[in-house]
Design a protein around this motif. Structure first.
Motif, mmCIF file in Angstrom:
data_model
loop_
_atom_site.group_PDB
_atom_site.id
_atom_site.type_symbol
_atom_site.label_atom_id
_atom_site.label_comp_id
_atom_site.label_asym_id
_atom_site.label_seq_id
_atom_site.Cartn_x
_atom_site.Cartn_y
_atom_site.Cartn_z
ATOM 1 N N SER A 60 0.809 -1.215 0.000
ATOM 2 C CA SER A 60 0.000 0.000 0.000
ATOM 3 C C SER A 60 0.845 1.270 0.000
ATOM 4 O O SER A 60 0.312 2.377 0.007
ATOM 5 C CB SER A 60 -0.923 0.021 1.228
ATOM 6 N N HIS A 61 2.171 1.111 -0.011
ATOM 7 C CA HIS A 61 3.055 2.273 0.078
ATOM 8 C C HIS A 61 4.361 1.967 -0.626
ATOM 9 O O HIS A 61 4.807 0.814 -0.668
ATOM 10 C CB HIS A 61 3.307 2.616 1.546
ATOM 11 N N ALA A 62 4.977 2.995 -1.205
ATOM 12 C CA ALA A 62 6.265 2.840 -1.872
ATOM 13 C C ALA A 62 7.214 3.935 -1.409
ATOM 14 O O ALA A 62 6.784 5.052 -1.076
ATOM 15 C CB ALA A 62 6.094 2.899 -3.391
ATOM 16 N N LEU A 63 8.506 3.629 -1.396
ATOM 17 C CA LEU A 63 9.523 4.598 -0.984
ATOM 18 C C LEU A 63 10.809 4.340 -1.755
ATOM 19 O O LEU A 63 10.971 3.292 -2.388
ATOM 20 C CB LEU A 63 9.753 4.510 0.530
ATOM 21 N N ILE A 64 11.721 5.292 -1.688
ATOM 22 C CA ILE A 64 12.999 5.184 -2.392
ATOM 23 C C ILE A 64 14.128 5.142 -1.372
ATOM 24 O O ILE A 64 14.226 6.016 -0.500
ATOM 25 C CB ILE A 64 13.227 6.381 -3.343
ATOM 26 N N VAL A 65 14.986 4.125 -1.442
ATOM 27 C CA VAL A 65 16.119 4.003 -0.525
ATOM 28 C C VAL A 65 17.222 4.955 -0.958
ATOM 29 O O VAL A 65 17.626 4.962 -2.125
ATOM 30 C CB VAL A 65 16.674 2.564 -0.507
ATOM 31 N N ILE A 66 17.729 5.756 0.004
ATOM 32 C CA ILE A 66 18.844 6.646 -0.338
ATOM 33 C C ILE A 66 20.145 6.237 0.351
ATOM 34 O O ILE A 66 21.223 6.562 -0.129
ATOM 35 C CB ILE A 66 18.522 8.128 -0.066
ATOM 36 N N ASP A 67 20.051 5.551 1.466
ATOM 37 C CA ASP A 67 21.240 4.978 2.093
ATOM 38 C C ASP A 67 20.803 3.907 3.095
ATOM 39 O O ASP A 67 19.619 3.557 3.144
ATOM 40 C CB ASP A 67 22.129 6.038 2.744
ATOM 41 N N LYS A 68 21.732 3.417 3.887
ATOM 42 C CA LYS A 68 21.463 2.303 4.796
ATOM 43 C C LYS A 68 20.285 2.564 5.722
ATOM 44 O O LYS A 68 19.487 1.662 6.005
ATOM 45 C CB LYS A 68 22.710 2.009 5.625
ATOM 46 N N ASP A 69 20.160 3.786 6.209
ATOM 47 C CA ASP A 69 19.181 4.093 7.245
ATOM 48 C C ASP A 69 18.071 5.042 6.807
ATOM 49 O O ASP A 69 17.221 5.397 7.621
ATOM 50 C CB ASP A 69 19.896 4.693 8.466
ATOM 51 N N THR A 70 18.071 5.458 5.551
ATOM 52 C CA THR A 70 17.189 6.554 5.156
ATOM 53 C C THR A 70 16.471 6.287 3.843
ATOM 54 O O THR A 70 17.007 5.640 2.944
ATOM 55 C CB THR A 70 17.992 7.865 5.024
ATOM 56 N N CYS A 71 15.258 6.802 3.748
ATOM 57 C CA CYS A 71 14.478 6.724 2.512
ATOM 58 C C CYS A 71 13.830 8.072 2.242
ATOM 59 O O CYS A 71 13.825 8.974 3.091
ATOM 60 C CB CYS A 71 13.395 5.643 2.613
#
Length: 218
Positions: A60-71
């Motif tokens: 139900s949701h999408a996100l983009i990974v930018i580093d180990k701990d963050t999106c």
């Protein structure tokens, strides 16, 4: 901390728990997909988009990974595109998150995907598109939409779209679609406008993402 891994045995899909390992099972430029069975909103989105679910795995949701701990994600609660910690998904036992790897992604392409997502931080959340996606799922409209190869709903989506506002899957699709070094940016679901893409459709696309693992599971 845990995440989900999608596995496939003879065309049947399932989820198993694994530990998040950066650069092993998720990485910069990967797209994360989430579902929370305890959330009314999450369940409502999954129900509205079940018509494009062939894997029987709900998202139900999408996100983009930018580093180990963050999106980066378009967050309805914050009412805008934000940078957020991945721990809010890894550490919440109710939230299920898995990741899909864009085909042939490399450091250059991953950086492009991330920078495109970053460029939209602070943009407002696109509530009108949520209404459009829910309307698209209504039986009569859905049947008509299939018969017209998405033309009708795509026109409506364009009419109500605000280019400075995003929903989660639109932001992810936008970041993938505009990564100029990526050979798949206009293939699969990305051959359509980013605003027309819901989280389930994006998750299911095996043209733009690497295939799920084929393994034995109970």
């Amino acid at each position: 901390m845990s995440m989900k891994r999608v596995i496939n045995k003879e065309g049947k899909y399932g989820l198993i728990d694994i530990s998040p390992e950066y650069e092993q099972n998720y990485n910069k430029g990967y797209i994360g997909f989430c579902y929370d069975p305890t959330s009314f909103v999450s369940k409502a989105i999954a129900k509205a988009t079940k018509y494009c679910n062939y894997s029987d795995i709900k998202v139900s949701h999408a996100l983009i990974v930018i580093d180990k701990d963050t999106c980066i994600e378009a967050d309805a609660n914050s009412k805008k595109v934000i940078e957020a910690p991945l721990s809010k998904y890894f550490d919440d036992k109710n939230k299920m998150i898995s990741f899909r790897k864009p085909r042939e992604v490399n450091e250059v392409i991953a950086n492009e995907i991330v920078e495109l997502a970053k460029s939209k931080i602070g943009c407002a959340y696109e509530y009108a598109q949520i209404v459009g996606h829910v309307g698209k799922a209504l039986p009569g409209i859905n049947q008509f939409n299939k018969a017209t190869h998405n033309v009708f709903v795509d026109i409506i989506s364009c009419l109500i779209d605000n280019k400075d506002k995003f929903i989660c899957s639109e932001l992810a699709a936008y970041s993938l679609k505009h990564a100029k070094s990526w050979n798949y940016r206009n293939k699969g679901i990305l051959s359509r406008f980013s605003t027309h893409v819901n989280p389930q459709e994006l998750f299911e696309d095996n043209i733009i993402f690497e295939e799920w693992d084929i393994e034995v599971f109970d």
